[in-house]
Design an enzyme around this catalytic site. Structure first.
Site, mmCIF file in Angstrom:
data_model
loop_
_atom_site.group_PDB
_atom_site.id
_atom_site.type_symbol
_atom_site.label_atom_id
_atom_site.label_comp_id
_atom_site.label_asym_id
_atom_site.label_seq_id
_atom_site.Cartn_x
_atom_site.Cartn_y
_atom_site.Cartn_z
ATOM 1 N N ASP A 214 0.818 -1.225 0.000
ATOM 2 C CA ASP A 214 0.000 0.000 0.000
ATOM 3 C C ASP A 214 0.848 1.270 0.000
ATOM 4 O O ASP A 214 0.419 2.317 0.484
ATOM 5 C CB ASP A 214 -0.959 0.024 1.206
ATOM 6 C CG ASP A 214 -1.857 -1.196 1.238
ATOM 7 O OD1 ASP A 214 -2.627 -1.379 0.277
ATOM 8 O OD2 ASP A 214 -1.773 -1.977 2.200
ATOM 9 N N HIS B 46 -3.693 -2.071 -6.429
ATOM 10 C CA HIS B 46 -2.881 -0.922 -6.833
ATOM 11 C C HIS B 46 -3.769 0.147 -7.460
ATOM 12 O O HIS B 46 -4.295 -0.032 -8.555
ATOM 13 C CB HIS B 46 -1.797 -1.374 -7.807
ATOM 14 C CG HIS B 46 -0.810 -2.303 -7.195
ATOM 15 N ND1 HIS B 46 0.209 -2.899 -7.909
ATOM 16 C CD2 HIS B 46 -0.659 -2.737 -5.915
ATOM 17 C CE1 HIS B 46 0.927 -3.665 -7.097
ATOM 18 N NE2 HIS B 46 0.408 -3.578 -5.888
#
Length: 395
Positions: free
Chosen positions: A14, A47
């Site tokens: 992340d 993503h």
């Protein structure tokens, strides 16, 4: 000479790998094709890419450069395929004006529905002792293909008419043994789901769709493109070999190891590595988090992540101070896999949330300070969620 960029997350995932991958892919001229290589993980990746025209997508099965018309995705041998999630995401991308062009390495492992269900059911039965899995069957796929039958996409393509029998045999022979290993006793309802014929039929249809909309290849595809962006999944602290954080790791190599192996057939290239971090640390899932704190310690009015929501398998998204020692150690350790000349760069994202500073538990410091500490001179600083919000600075 080939131009190659490798994007690697330096934390627990992340970090902003999707943003940086999109940025680097879009930097190539529109007339030149770009091969976007996924070199680890699978559909558990999330993503996020936001384009200037407002389109937003969380990429899982496709390269994060896919909004760029000159982009092609290559799912390398280290990527684990999930046909059900592939079809779902493919159709979502189509609705956003993207028709993905995808190569798949013939040796990619393929997730079965029972892998996903074992993963989710075992986590549910663990209750408060959950491992923090993403719930899409990544580890269970690896476990099954190691101990029962190695189902690669190349093998399935050649034996597609036998796929229903492969799945039935797996359910009858392997699943009971695996559940015994996990000390998990399923309810009658859970067993009905695993044995559901409709799920198997829909899965076979999804796998057929995936085969129809992709091209089976091998690493020689790398030699056909001059512009290549490698996109890592998860982060260095979650690497399968990072025993300090065992057992709450991802079952793949998250850094250079796989990418360098894929590049081994390329004699010469202009190679650069980009290690990505937020201006603070985060973690989604259980496990050690040395600098964890309340989100208000990072930003008084708090932080909110649009992509990482609380879910049944990973729980709440966790926040922490930037961990200089962990960051420096993980990057320097990963560089030990580098066996050719390369430039090394950093990227710091979410700086708009922290007034341009990296936030530790004792001080704020600037991107330039991080570059000096790491003995590097190039950093991409992100002050927003779009490629246009990135600034490149050189010391």
């Amino acid at each position: 000479m080939k131009k190659v960029k490798i994007v690697i997350g330096a934390n627990f995932g992340d970090e902003g790998k999707g943003l940086l991958t999109d940025y680097f892919c879009s930097e190539f001229p529109a007339r030149e094709k770009v091969l976007n290589v996924r070199f680890n993980g699978g559909a558990q990746a999330g993503h996020t890419v936001v384009k200037a025209d407002g389109r937003r997508h969380v990429f899982s099965h496709f390269g994060s450069g896919s909004f760029n018309e000159n982009n092609l995705t290559y799912l390398s041998r280290y990527f684990i395929l999930n046909p059900m999630l592939f079809v779902k995401e493919y159709k979502v991308l189509e609705s956003k004006g993207v028709v993905p062009r995808v190569y798949i390495h013939k040796d990619c492992l393929v997730t079965f529905p029972c892998d996903v269900m074992i993963n989710q059911m075992a986590e549910a039965h663990r209750d408060k002792n959950r491992h923090g899995s993403c719930g899409v069957g990544i580890y269970e796929t690896i476990k099954r293909t190691s101990n029962h039958r190695k189902t690669t996409i190349g093998y399935i393509q050649e034996n597609f008419d036998k796929l229903a029998d492969m799945i039935a045999n797996t359910i009858q022979v392997y699943v009971p043994k695996r559940l015994d290993e996990l000390n998990t006793e399923l309810t009658d309802r859970e067993w009905e789901l695993i044995q559901n014929d409709n799920i198997t039929e829909n899965y076979i249809a999804d796998l057929g769709f995936m085969l129809k909309h992709t091209v089976i290849a091998d690493d020689n595809i790398i030699n056909e493109y001059d512009n290549i962006v490698f996109e890592g999944a998860q982060g260095l602290l979650l690497d399968a070999d990072n025993m300090e954080y065992y057992p709450h790791l991802t079952p793949s190599h998250t850094g250079l190891k796989n990418a360098i192996q894929i590049l081994s057939a390329v004699d010469a290239c202009d190679l650069s590595l980009c290690y990505v971090t937020r201006s603070y640390f985060t973690r989604h899932g259980a496990g050690l988090f040395k600098t964890e704190c309340d989100r208000t310690n990072i930003k008084p009015e708090g932080l909110r992540d649009k992509t990482n929501q609380t879910n049944a398998y990973q729980g709440s998204f966790r926040y922490g101070y930037f961990d200089m020692a962990a960051f420096r150690h993980s990057v320097e350790k990963d560089l030990g896999f580098l066996n050719r000349r390369a430039g090394v760069e950093l990227a710091v994202t979410h700086l708009d949330e922290t007034d341009g500073f990296l936030i530790t538990d004792s001080e704020k410091f600037e991107v330039a300070d991080l570059l000096k500490i790491m003995n590097l001179n190039t950093c991409y600083s992100s002050y927003g969620e779009k490629a246009e919000d990135i600034q490149c600075s050189v010391l």
